[in-house]
Enzyme design. Sequence first.
Site, short mmCIF file in Angstrom:
data_model
loop_
_atom_site.label_atom_id
_atom_site.label_comp_id
_atom_site.label_asym_id
_atom_site.label_seq_id
_atom_site.Cartn_x
_atom_site.Cartn_y
_atom_site.Cartn_z
CB SER A 69 -0.93 0.03 1.20
OG SER A 69 -2.06 -0.76 0.90
CE LYS A 72 -3.84 0.95 -0.93
NZ LYS A 72 -4.49 0.53 0.32
CE1 TYR A 196 -4.79 -0.92 -4.45
CE2 TYR A 196 -5.24 -3.27 -4.41
CZ TYR A 196 -4.99 -2.10 -3.74
OH TYR A 196 -4.94 -2.08 -2.37
CE1 TYR A 244 -5.08 0.95 4.42
CE2 TYR A 244 -3.43 -0.24 5.65
CZ TYR A 244 -3.95 0.18 4.47
OH TYR A 244 -3.34 -0.18 3.30
CB VAL A 262 -0.29 -5.93 4.13
CG1 VAL A 262 -1.55 -5.34 4.66
CG2 VAL A 262 -0.36 -6.18 2.65
N1 GLU Z 1 -2.38 -5.01 -1.98
C1 GLU Z 1 -2.90 -4.96 -0.66
C2 GLU Z 1 -4.41 -5.15 -0.66
O1 GLU Z 1 -5.06 -4.58 -1.46
C3 GLU Z 1 -2.53 -3.65 -0.03
C4 GLU Z 1 -2.97 -3.52 1.39
C5 GLU Z 1 -1.91 -2.91 2.26
O2 GLU Z 1 -0.72 -2.92 1.93
O3 GLU Z 1 -2.25 -2.40 3.35
O4 GLU Z 1 -4.95 -5.87 0.10
#
Ligand code: GLU
Length: 309
Positions: A69, A72, A196, A244, A262
């Site tokens: 993530s 992003k 994505y 988050y 993650v």
């Molecule tokens: N590719 C992961 C997902 O969409 C990213 C989530 C993350 O890194 O927090 O679940």
Amino acid sequence: MAALSPDDLQAILTEIAASMAEAEDRGTVATYIPELADVDPARFAIAVALPDGTTLSAGDADVPFSIQSISKVFMLAIALGRLGDQLWARVGREPSGHAFNSILQLEHENGIPRNPFVNAGAIAVTDAVLAGHQPRDVLAELLHFVRLAAGDDAIHIDKAVAASEQATAHRNMALAEFMAAHGNLRHPAALVIGTYVHQCALEMTVTQLARAGRFLVGAPGCPKLVSTARIRRINALMLTCGHYDSSGDFAYRVGLPGKSGVGGGILVIAPGRASIAVWSPGLTAQGNSRLGTEAMEWLVRRTGWSVFG
Ligand code: GLU
């Protein structure tokens, strides 16, 4: 606090890595992306990139990991460059207080994700960047941006991680389809999720990631890839939404903008001072690196780099 020399900083990083090597409660490695389940939870690395390009590190700083993530942040910078404030018609700018992959809030808020850093928001951002472009062009642009920011052409996407996530992307597909049902997705869900998962599968070492974050530091010497106003705004979103449903906790403990993934990485910006990357694969229940957060708390205590003094 007096300015720290590179030697002082190196000593702090070495001290943090030594302490983290001893830590027993390391959190739990993410398993919902099968390819990430095998990563060794004993890994730990931290790197600091200064505005002049000097990069210091400790621990497993040469071992690449999946930034997930954290990608992003880079995609948001590209989307804002492409669409400007029009992007905000499709995604909000408020902390979510919900899990990274929650569908609950989307239902209440008619398919408009809370912010660009929860999964739904990032999927909407990727969909926006896809307008008029093929997935491979968008991914090439992302790679170009990240390589330019880091000054490192070796950065690449780990296709095995992308395939592994794609095969199990049921929740993200659900989020995309839900947004489509509300008219907030312009491309087929499978195409957007395919793009994505590849963006999330960017692989980097902490050294590469810390260097790649320098465009958000906003000090002389840093790569100038986005405007000063945009640097300020991306940092504000990282501070309020980058972790988050524990974004408030990270702000409280560290006091710096950060974005977690993650894979166990966190990119943290000390405005005007440094870009920092930390990696420890074990996560908290909210999906943020347990020791990575502790390491950042430690670094800020020793450097005085919190934006709140
Ligand atoms: N590719 C992961 C997902 O969409 C990213 C989530 C993350 O890194 O927090 O679940």
